[in-house]
Design a protein around this motif. Structure first.
Motif, PDB file in Angstrom:
ATOM      1  N   VAL A  57       0.868  -1.179   0.000  1.00 55.99           N
ATOM      2  CA  VAL A  57       0.000   0.000   0.000  1.00 55.99           C
ATOM      3  C   VAL A  57       0.905   1.229   0.000  1.00 55.99           C
ATOM      4  CG1 VAL A  57      -1.802   1.279   1.206  1.00 55.99           C
ATOM      5  CG2 VAL A  57      -1.804  -1.229   1.268  1.00 55.99           C
ATOM      6  N   VAL A  58       0.802   2.040  -1.048  1.00 55.63           N
ATOM      7  CA  VAL A  58       1.658   3.221  -1.184  1.00 55.63           C
ATOM      8  C   VAL A  58       0.791   4.465  -1.166  1.00 55.63           C
ATOM      9  CG1 VAL A  58       3.386   4.402  -2.580  1.00 55.63           C
ATOM     10  CG2 VAL A  58       3.291   1.893  -2.572  1.00 55.63           C
ATOM     11  N   ALA A  59       1.064   5.375  -0.227  1.00 52.64           N
ATOM     12  CA  ALA A  59       0.271   6.605  -0.093  1.00 52.64           C
ATOM     13  C   ALA A  59       1.195   7.814  -0.072  1.00 52.64           C
ATOM     14  CB  ALA A  59      -0.573   6.553   1.176  1.00 52.64           C
ATOM     15  N   VAL A  86      -1.671  -1.159  -3.875  1.00 50.82           N
ATOM     16  CA  VAL A  86      -2.736  -0.172  -3.744  1.00 50.82           C
ATOM     17  C   VAL A  86      -2.080   1.205  -3.800  1.00 50.82           C
ATOM     18  CG1 VAL A  86      -4.578   0.730  -2.276  1.00 50.82           C
ATOM     19  CG2 VAL A  86      -4.111  -1.739  -2.321  1.00 50.82           C
ATOM     20  N   CYS A  87      -2.550   2.058  -4.688  1.00 49.26           N
ATOM     21  CA  CYS A  87      -1.965   3.388  -4.875  1.00 49.26           C
ATOM     22  C   CYS A  87      -2.930   4.446  -4.340  1.00 49.26           C
ATOM     23  CB  CYS A  87      -1.696   3.652  -6.344  1.00 49.26           C
ATOM     24  SG  CYS A  87      -0.602   2.452  -7.126  1.00 49.26           S
ATOM     25  N   VAL A  88      -2.432   5.326  -3.472  1.00 48.34           N
ATOM     26  CA  VAL A  88      -3.289   6.329  -2.838  1.00 48.34           C
ATOM     27  C   VAL A  88      -2.602   7.693  -2.880  1.00 48.34           C
ATOM     28  CG1 VAL A  88      -4.491   7.002  -0.719  1.00 48.34           C
ATOM     29  CG2 VAL A  88      -4.236   4.570  -1.291  1.00 48.34           C
ATOM     30  N   VAL A  89      -3.352   8.702  -3.285  1.00 49.13           N
ATOM     31  CA  VAL A  89      -2.856  10.082  -3.214  1.00 49.13           C
ATOM     32  C   VAL A  89      -3.769  10.886  -2.300  1.00 49.13           C
ATOM     33  CG1 VAL A  89      -1.746  10.024  -5.477  1.00 49.13           C
ATOM     34  CG2 VAL A  89      -4.121  10.822  -5.288  1.00 49.13           C
ATOM     35  N   VAL A  90      -3.184  11.868  -1.625  1.00 48.85           N
ATOM     36  CA  VAL A  90      -3.933  12.745  -0.717  1.00 48.85           C
ATOM     37  C   VAL A  90      -3.672  14.177  -1.149  1.00 48.85           C
ATOM     38  CG1 VAL A  90      -4.254  13.481   1.675  1.00 48.85           C
ATOM     39  CG2 VAL A  90      -3.766  11.072   1.161  1.00 48.85           C
ATOM     40  N   TYR A  91      -4.738  14.928  -1.407  1.00 49.02           N
ATOM     41  CA  TYR A  91      -4.588  16.283  -1.929  1.00 49.02           C
ATOM     42  C   TYR A  91      -5.387  17.282  -1.111  1.00 49.02           C
ATOM     43  CZ  TYR A  91      -9.182  15.728  -4.240  1.00 49.02           C
ATOM     44  OH  TYR A  91     -10.519  15.533  -4.508  1.00 49.02           O
ATOM     45  N   LEU A 100      -2.347  10.537  -9.372  1.00 52.12           N
ATOM     46  CA  LEU A 100      -2.708   9.133  -9.139  1.00 52.12           C
ATOM     47  C   LEU A 100      -2.238   8.259 -10.292  1.00 52.12           C
ATOM     48  CD1 LEU A 100      -4.035   7.161  -7.223  1.00 52.12           C
ATOM     49  CD2 LEU A 100      -6.243   7.638  -8.307  1.00 52.12           C
ATOM     50  N   LEU A 101      -2.394   8.745 -11.506  1.00 51.32           N
ATOM     51  CA  LEU A 101      -1.894   8.014 -12.672  1.00 51.32           C
ATOM     52  C   LEU A 101      -0.378   7.874 -12.601  1.00 51.32           C
ATOM     53  CD1 LEU A 101      -2.388   6.733 -15.472  1.00 51.32           C
ATOM     54  CD2 LEU A 101      -2.149   9.033 -16.446  1.00 51.32           C
ATOM     55  N   GLU A 102       0.304   8.944 -12.219  1.00 51.57           N
ATOM     56  CA  GLU A 102       1.763   8.909 -12.099  1.00 51.57           C
ATOM     57  C   GLU A 102       2.204   7.894 -11.059  1.00 51.57           C
ATOM     58  OE1 GLU A 102       5.500  11.978 -11.235  1.00 51.57           O
ATOM     59  OE2 GLU A 102       3.465  12.549 -10.655  1.00 51.57           O
ATOM     60  N   LEU A 103       1.535   7.866  -9.914  1.00 50.91           N
ATOM     61  CA  LEU A 103       1.886   6.911  -8.872  1.00 50.91           C
ATOM     62  C   LEU A 103       1.647   5.477  -9.346  1.00 50.91           C
ATOM     63  CD1 LEU A 103       2.751   6.285  -5.977  1.00 50.91           C
ATOM     64  CD2 LEU A 103       0.362   6.617  -5.267  1.00 50.91           C
ATOM     65  N   LYS A 104       0.516   5.255  -9.986  1.00 48.58           N
ATOM     66  CA  LYS A 104       0.203   3.917 -10.513  1.00 48.58           C
ATOM     67  C   LYS A 104       1.266   3.463 -11.503  1.00 48.58           C
ATOM     68  CE  LYS A 104      -3.507   1.513 -13.067  1.00 48.58           C
ATOM     69  NZ  LYS A 104      -3.026   1.448 -14.454  1.00 48.58           N
ATOM     70  N   ASP A 105       1.641   4.351 -12.428  1.00 46.20           N
ATOM     71  CA  ASP A 105       2.664   4.014 -13.423  1.00 46.20           C
ATOM     72  C   ASP A 105       4.001   3.700 -12.759  1.00 46.20           C
ATOM     73  OD1 ASP A 105       0.831   4.437 -15.453  1.00 46.20           O
ATOM     74  OD2 ASP A 105       1.551   6.455 -15.924  1.00 46.20           O
ATOM     75  N   THR A 106       4.335   4.487 -11.743  1.00 47.05           N
ATOM     76  CA  THR A 106       5.631   4.326 -11.071  1.00 47.05           C
ATOM     77  C   THR A 106       5.757   2.965 -10.404  1.00 47.05           C
ATOM     78  OG1 THR A 106       5.792   6.714 -10.679  1.00 47.05           O
ATOM     79  CG2 THR A 106       7.179   5.289  -9.327  1.00 47.05           C
TER      80      THR A 106
END
Length: 266
Positions: A57-59, A86-91, A100-106
């Motif tokens: 899980v990456v946030a 699991v990819c999570v961004v907090v804004y 979120l797309l960038e995190l998923k791709d990474t």
């Protein structure tokens, strides 16, 4: 599909992302959870190995529409073996843009298989008593939502015998990524006479930009404008002075008043 353990990875200078990540972990309810806190320089010294029978899980917070560059640099060192992720961004209630797309791709490029993604709201780094922006977020409802998201992730994994049975998770975003990766180099922090040189600001700085002996000395080239030092000062001795950061806080306070809600992609 059985998961032996969970690795919970987060970068969270003001602890909003941490709160969301822990909410998700609580919903997953694994007997084995390893915390990987990337917030401090020491937390980013070693890379991570992730096995196929683990859940990662990456946030991360969203900075100017993107994943913070220092978090991305570390994430690229992950060595995974078809590890479910699991990819999570907090804004801060403005927009998460392509983050979120960038995190998923990474994480995908590191050998992970994204199975769920989410975007949550946290109090903006620039929020303060004069110009509140998503003040108090994530709130109780946000954390409850994160816990339910964690339970749904478990249900999704339990419904299949292998990751090959899962389709790709589509998330908002476009190429090339928008937003900004370069940081502001700006003198925006005022330190008043109530400062006791306790060092708490230097302790929480994620990039070591504050002199531990003289807290008013700040390396503006290193500073990522996360405002963790301002929010954590026990004396309230650190504030924003007139600067592009203060102007941005006033702008966001005016434009981002309507509370946004979490989004999940399964």
């Amino acid at each position: 599909m059985e998961i032996d353990s969970v690795k919970l990875v987060y970068f969270s200078p003001t602890e909003t992302t941490k709160a969301v990540a822990h909410g998700i972990a609580h919903g997953i309810d694994s007997s084995s959870i390893e915390l990987v806190d990337l917030t401090t320089p020491s937390g980013r010294e070693q890379s991570l190995l992730a096995a196929k029978d683990e859940l990662l899980v990456v946030a991360v917070p969203v900075y100017m529409g993107r994943v913070p560059a220092l978090a991305t640099e570390w994430l690229k060192t992950i060595k995974a073996d078809n590890t479910p992720a699991v990819c999570v961004v907090v804004y801060g209630n403005r927009a998460y843009d392509d983050a979120l797309l960038e995190l998923k791709d990474t994480v995908e490029k590191c050998g992970c298989i994204p199975i769920a993604c989410g975007a949550y709201i946290g109090e903006h780094s620039f929020s303060n008593s004069d110009t509140p922006i998503a003040e108090g977020r994530p709130d109780k409802a946000d954390v409850t939502h994160a816990e339910e998201f964690g339970r749904k992730i478990c249900e999704k994994l339990q419904a299949v015998s292998s990751l090959s049975q899962l389709s790709d998770v589509a998330v908002p975003g476009s190429y090339p990524y928008g937003g900004r990766t370069e940081l502001w180099s700006v003198d925006f922090i005022a330190v008043n006479s109530t400062c006791t040189q306790c060092g708490s600001c230097a302790d929480v700085c994620p990039v070591g930009a504050i002199d531990s002996q003289h807290s008013s000395i700040i390396n503006h080239e290193k500073c990522i404008t996360c405002c963790a030092c301002i929010k954590s000062c026990p004396q309230g001795a650190r504030t924003m002075k007139p600067s592009p950061v203060k102007e941005a806080s006033e702008r966001l306070n005016n434009l981002c008043k309507d509370p946004k809600q979490p989004e999940c992609f399964l």
